[in-house]
Design a protein around this motif. Structure first.
Motif, mmCIF file in Angstrom:
data_model
loop_
_atom_site.group_PDB
_atom_site.id
_atom_site.type_symbol
_atom_site.label_atom_id
_atom_site.label_comp_id
_atom_site.label_asym_id
_atom_site.label_seq_id
_atom_site.Cartn_x
_atom_site.Cartn_y
_atom_site.Cartn_z
ATOM 1 N N THR A 1 4.874 -5.264 3.159
ATOM 2 C CA THR A 1 5.984 -5.242 4.107
ATOM 3 C C THR A 1 5.758 -4.257 5.248
ATOM 4 O OG1 THR A 1 7.144 -3.587 2.786
ATOM 5 C CG2 THR A 1 7.662 -5.905 2.354
ATOM 6 N N ARG B 1 3.790 -4.184 -2.845
ATOM 7 C CA ARG B 1 4.950 -4.694 -2.128
ATOM 8 C C ARG B 1 5.194 -3.883 -0.851
ATOM 9 N NH1 ARG B 1 8.501 -5.446 -6.316
ATOM 10 N NH2 ARG B 1 8.770 -3.205 -6.362
ATOM 11 N N GLN B 2 5.005 -2.564 -0.933
ATOM 12 C CA GLN B 2 5.193 -1.724 0.248
ATOM 13 C C GLN B 2 4.119 -1.992 1.297
ATOM 14 O OE1 GLN B 2 5.278 2.240 -1.280
ATOM 15 N NE2 GLN B 2 7.429 2.120 -1.920
ATOM 16 N N ARG C 1 2.483 -2.604 -8.459
ATOM 17 C CA ARG C 1 3.298 -3.649 -7.824
ATOM 18 C C ARG C 1 4.129 -3.072 -6.685
ATOM 19 N NH1 ARG C 1 6.646 -7.482 -11.529
ATOM 20 N NH2 ARG C 1 7.054 -8.267 -9.452
ATOM 21 N N ARG C 2 4.677 -1.872 -6.905
ATOM 22 C CA ARG C 2 5.479 -1.247 -5.851
ATOM 23 C C ARG C 2 4.609 -0.934 -4.631
ATOM 24 N NH1 ARG C 2 6.504 3.943 -7.344
ATOM 25 N NH2 ARG C 2 7.244 3.169 -9.333
#
Length: 101
Positions: free
Chosen positions: A76, A72-73, A68-69
């Motif tokens: 963005t 998300r990175q 998930r991290r």
């Protein structure tokens, strides 16, 4: 289609429920250091199943958080470096194909 799904779920539940009712014999679980616990077979199986699910979630949680991290990175991050990299790459040669008849 939803009705068929609910009927299959109800049939599965009734099958598992009937299995639990037919397995009410007491079993003894011997633990470490001489401990023992006695309970119905269906309850012992349910507890073991729940412990397995909890252990599986605990083992997989760090991997899910990392994924998930990273997602998300990457969501963005600016898209310009990817476009520049694809523009800088040389075109791939096309394979020689025989003429269609």
């Amino acid at each position: 289609m939803k009705l068929l799904g609910w009927l299959l779920r109800a049939a599965f539940f009734l099958l598992v429920f009937a299995l639990a009712l037919n397995n009410q014999a007491p079993v003894v679980v011997h633990g470490l250091f001489g401990t023992r616990w006695e309970g119905p077979l269906a309850l012992v199986l349910l507890i073991v199943l729940l412990l397995g699910v909890v252990l599986g979630v605990l083992v997989m949680a760090p991997l899910w958080w990392r994924a998930r991290r990273q997602a998300r990175q990457s969501a963005t991050a600016p898209a310009a470096p990817a476009a520049a990299a694809s523009a800088a790459a040389p075109p791939r040669p096309q394979p020689d194909l025989p003429d269609a008849v």
